[in-house]
Design a protein around this motif. Structure first.
Motif, PDB file in Angstrom:
ATOM      1  N   SER A   1       2.309   3.274  -7.833  1.00  0.00           N
ATOM      2  CA  SER A   1       2.875   3.867  -6.587  1.00  0.00           C
ATOM      3  C   SER A   1       4.317   3.924  -6.423  1.00  0.00           C
TER       4      SER A   1
ATOM      5  N   SER B   1       6.196   1.793  -5.520  1.00  0.00           N
ATOM      6  CA  SER B   1       6.478  -0.174  -5.084  1.00  0.00           C
ATOM      7  C   SER B   1       5.980  -0.361  -6.616  1.00  0.00           C
TER       8      SER B   1
ATOM      9  N   ARG C   1      -0.333  12.758  -2.944  1.00  0.00           N
ATOM     10  CA  ARG C   1      -1.006  12.405  -3.197  1.00  0.00           C
ATOM     11  C   ARG C   1      -2.137  12.346  -3.936  1.00  0.00           C
TER      12      ARG C   1
ATOM     13  N   SER D   1      -8.779   5.003   0.822  1.00  0.00           N
ATOM     14  CA  SER D   1      -7.999   4.606   0.239  1.00  0.00           C
ATOM     15  C   SER D   1      -6.487   5.411   1.722  1.00  0.00           C
ATOM     16  N   SER D   2      -4.898   4.175   1.177  1.00  0.00           N
ATOM     17  CA  SER D   2      -4.827   4.871   2.576  1.00  0.00           C
ATOM     18  C   SER D   2      -3.441   6.248   2.987  1.00  0.00           C
TER      19      SER D   2
ATOM     20  N   GLN E   1      -1.548   6.489   0.045  1.00  0.00           N
ATOM     21  CA  GLN E   1      -0.030   6.102  -0.085  1.00  0.00           C
ATOM     22  C   GLN E   1      -0.339   7.096  -1.586  1.00  0.00           C
ATOM     23  N   ARG E   2       1.095   8.191  -1.689  1.00  0.00           N
ATOM     24  CA  ARG E   2       1.463   9.016  -2.380  1.00  0.00           C
ATOM     25  C   ARG E   2       2.089   8.058  -3.767  1.00  0.00           C
TER      26      ARG E   2
END
Length: 165
Positions: free
Chosen positions: A49, A51, A94, A147-148, A150-151
């Motif tokens: 991700s 982050s 994604r 999963s959320s 999130q890319r």
């Protein structure tokens, strides 16, 4: 154009094609190392991700004591956007979930063995001329990914962004 810019150019203070502004925190070599790590992880189905990639950038920066550093909070989203611009070979996408079992079976040798077994089974059970007796079933309609959405960071040359789960 500002007068001082022209003056600096005439006096040779600024080289032709030189980039203006502050230098980046990570050296170009460090940024290439980060891109290589992103690719290494993506090849193995473990997509990072933003982050996580930012966290690795902070770890890399800490390896150079005395060099220019990030502020107390570490690399920011602004740093990330600049990094993306400097490294056009990566992009955000994604992830496409890929089950571990399917990932393990998705190689040429395994598929070749499966097709040999299928051919043998069809011939043994005399089903060659009876296609109506053959059936197929898979999990395509089942969503097992929680999963959320999130890319993740993926090298551009990758056709799919498979995330093994």
């Amino acid at each position: 154009m500002p007068r001082m810019t022209l003056s600096d150019r005439v006096k040779g203070k600024v080289a032709m094609g030189a980039k203006m502004g502050a230098s980046t925190v990570l050296t170009p070599e460090d940024e290439i190392s980060l891109v290589n790590y992103i690719e290494y992880m993506a090849q193995r189905g473990f997509l990072l991700s933003v982050s996580q990639a930012i966290g690795f950038a902070l770890c890399i920066a800490k390896e150079h004591p005395g060099a220019r550093v990030f502020n107390e909070s570490g690399p920011t989203e602004k740093w990330w956007r600049g990094f993306e611009k400097r490294q056009p070979e990566i992009s955000l996408r994604r992830p496409d979930p890929l089950d571990r079992g399917r990932a393990a079976m998705g190689n040429v040798e395994t598929m070749r063995d499966y097709l040999k077994l299928l051919k043998s089974t069809i011939e043994t059970n005399d089903l060659k001329d009876k296609p109506e007796r053959l059936h197929n079933c898979d999990e395509a309609g089942l969503s097992l990914n929680k999963s959320s959405g999130q890319r993740v960071v993926v090298p551009n040359r990758f056709k799919h962004a498979h995330s093994i789960r």
